[in-house]
Design a protein around this motif. Structure first.
Motif, PDB file in Angstrom:
ATOM      1  N   LYS A 164      37.552  47.261  38.357  1.00 30.25           N
ATOM      2  CA  LYS A 164      37.068  46.121  37.580  1.00 30.25           C
ATOM      3  C   LYS A 164      38.043  44.945  37.563  1.00 30.25           C
ATOM      4  O   LYS A 164      37.643  43.801  37.797  1.00 30.25           O
ATOM      5  CB  LYS A 164      36.740  46.566  36.156  1.00 30.25           C
ATOM      6  N   GLU A 165      39.307  45.190  37.291  1.00 28.46           N
ATOM      7  CA  GLU A 165      40.285  44.093  37.222  1.00 28.46           C
ATOM      8  C   GLU A 165      40.430  43.392  38.563  1.00 28.46           C
ATOM      9  O   GLU A 165      40.450  42.158  38.632  1.00 28.46           O
ATOM     10  CB  GLU A 165      41.644  44.613  36.743  1.00 28.46           C
ATOM     11  N   ASN A 166      40.539  44.172  39.629  1.00 26.43           N
ATOM     12  CA  ASN A 166      40.658  43.581  40.961  1.00 26.43           C
ATOM     13  C   ASN A 166      39.388  42.823  41.338  1.00 26.43           C
ATOM     14  O   ASN A 166      39.455  41.743  41.937  1.00 26.43           O
ATOM     15  CB  ASN A 166      40.957  44.646  42.014  1.00 26.43           C
ATOM     16  N   TYR A 167      38.246  43.388  40.991  1.00 25.64           N
ATOM     17  CA  TYR A 167      36.972  42.733  41.281  1.00 25.64           C
ATOM     18  C   TYR A 167      36.875  41.397  40.550  1.00 25.64           C
ATOM     19  O   TYR A 167      36.529  40.373  41.149  1.00 25.64           O
ATOM     20  CB  TYR A 167      35.796  43.645  40.907  1.00 25.64           C
ATOM     21  N   GLU A 168      37.181  41.403  39.271  1.00 25.61           N
ATOM     22  CA  GLU A 168      37.101  40.165  38.482  1.00 25.61           C
ATOM     23  C   GLU A 168      38.095  39.124  38.991  1.00 25.61           C
ATOM     24  O   GLU A 168      37.777  37.928  39.038  1.00 25.61           O
ATOM     25  CB  GLU A 168      37.323  40.467  36.999  1.00 25.61           C
ATOM     26  N   ALA A 169      39.274  39.559  39.385  1.00 27.11           N
ATOM     27  CA  ALA A 169      40.265  38.631  39.944  1.00 27.11           C
ATOM     28  C   ALA A 169      39.766  38.059  41.270  1.00 27.11           C
ATOM     29  O   ALA A 169      39.944  36.862  41.548  1.00 27.11           O
ATOM     30  CB  ALA A 169      41.610  39.329  40.136  1.00 27.11           C
ATOM     31  N   ALA A 170      39.132  38.882  42.087  1.00 25.56           N
ATOM     32  CA  ALA A 170      38.580  38.416  43.369  1.00 25.56           C
ATOM     33  C   ALA A 170      37.464  37.407  43.132  1.00 25.56           C
ATOM     34  O   ALA A 170      37.394  36.376  43.811  1.00 25.56           O
ATOM     35  CB  ALA A 170      38.074  39.590  44.194  1.00 25.56           C
ATOM     36  N   GLU A 171      36.595  37.676  42.164  1.00 25.93           N
ATOM     37  CA  GLU A 171      35.521  36.741  41.819  1.00 25.93           C
ATOM     38  C   GLU A 171      36.096  35.411  41.354  1.00 25.93           C
ATOM     39  O   GLU A 171      35.621  34.349  41.756  1.00 25.93           O
ATOM     40  CB  GLU A 171      34.631  37.335  40.714  1.00 25.93           C
ATOM     41  N   ALA A 172      37.128  35.468  40.520  1.00 26.91           N
ATOM     42  CA  ALA A 172      37.776  34.238  40.041  1.00 26.91           C
ATOM     43  C   ALA A 172      38.390  33.477  41.220  1.00 26.91           C
ATOM     44  O   ALA A 172      38.330  32.248  41.270  1.00 26.91           O
ATOM     45  CB  ALA A 172      38.839  34.571  38.997  1.00 26.91           C
TER      46      ALA A 172
END
Length: 188
Positions: A129-137
Motif C-alpha cells: 500500500k505505501e509503495n503503491y500510494e507513493a507511486a501514484e503520487a
C-alpha cells in the motif's frame, strides 16, 4: 518478417528497461510465485505481441506442435502459463511473453482527463500500500512510467494489420504461429 520479430523484441527490451527503472524507483514488485493475474480468462492480445514467441517455437522445431495444441484445445488461461513451475512467476516463456503481460502491474493508462493512472493488481495495491500510494503520487508529479497506449502504438507502427484486432490470448498466440508458419512455408 524477421525484421518485425526483431523490432518487437526491441520494443520489449525498451519496455523492460523502463519497467525495471520504475520498479527500482517505487519498490513495487510481484509476490514470489504469484501469477494470479495470469489466470484471468479474459486476457486479450494482438498476434504481433507473440511473433517473437512464434518465431522461437519455429526455430526450436515445435511450432506445429504448439499450433495443433492451440487449435484443438481451449484452455481457460494462457497456454504458456505453468502453474506447477517454481520461481518468481508462472510463465514458462517469460522472455517471450506478450505486451500485456509485460505492462500489467507496472504501467499507466491515460484517463479521460489526460491524467495517468497506475494499472496494477489488487494484491500490489493492498500488500504494498505505501509503495503503491507513493507511486501514484509520483505519477501526479510527472515521474516517468511506461504508458500502455504509447507501447501499443509502437507495436502498431511495426505492423498495423497484426495489431488491428485483439483476441483471447491463446488465439493471438495461434495466429502469430500461423504468420510464422506461413512465412517459412514459402522459404523452404
Amino acid at each position: 518478417m524477421l525484421d518485425k520479430v526483431k523490432e518487437v523484441e526491441e520494443v520489449f527490451g525498451a519496455l523492460d528497461a523502463e519497467i525495471a527503472a520504475f520498479q527500482s524507483r517505487t519498490s513495487l514488485h510481484c509476490a514470489w510465485g504469484c501469477g494470479k493475474c495470469c489466470f484471468k480468462s479474459d486476457i486479450e492480445a494482438t498476434p504481433l505481441e507473440f511473433l517473437p514467441f512464434a518465431h522461437h517455437l519455429y526455430t526450436q522445431g515445435v511450432a506445429y506442435e504448439w499450433y495443433e495444441k492451440l487449435k484443438n484445445t481451449n484452455p481457460a488461461h494462457c497456454l504458456i502459463l505453468n502453474p506447477t513451475q517454481g520461481g518468481a512467476g508462472l510463465c514458462s516463456q517469460y522472455q517471450h511473453r506478450g505486451l500485456i503481460c509485460r505492462l500489467f502491474g507496472y504501467s499507466a493508462r491515460t484517463n479521460k482527463y489526460g491524467g495517468r493512472e497506475l494499472v496494477t493488481c489488487q494484491i500490489i495495491k493492498s500488500e504494498q500500500k505505501e509503495n503503491y500510494e507513493a507511486a501514484e503520487a509520483g505519477l501526479s508529479n510527472g515521474e516517468p512510467v511506461p504508458v500502455m497506449s504509447q507501447y501499443y502504438m509502437r507495436l502498431h507502427a511495426i505492423d498495423p494489420v497484426l495489431t488491428k484486432e485483439f483476441f483471447p490470448i491463446n488465439e493471438a498466440i495461434r495466429r502469430a504461429i500461423e504468420v510464422i508458419l506461413h512465412y517459412y512455408a514459402y522459404r523452404e
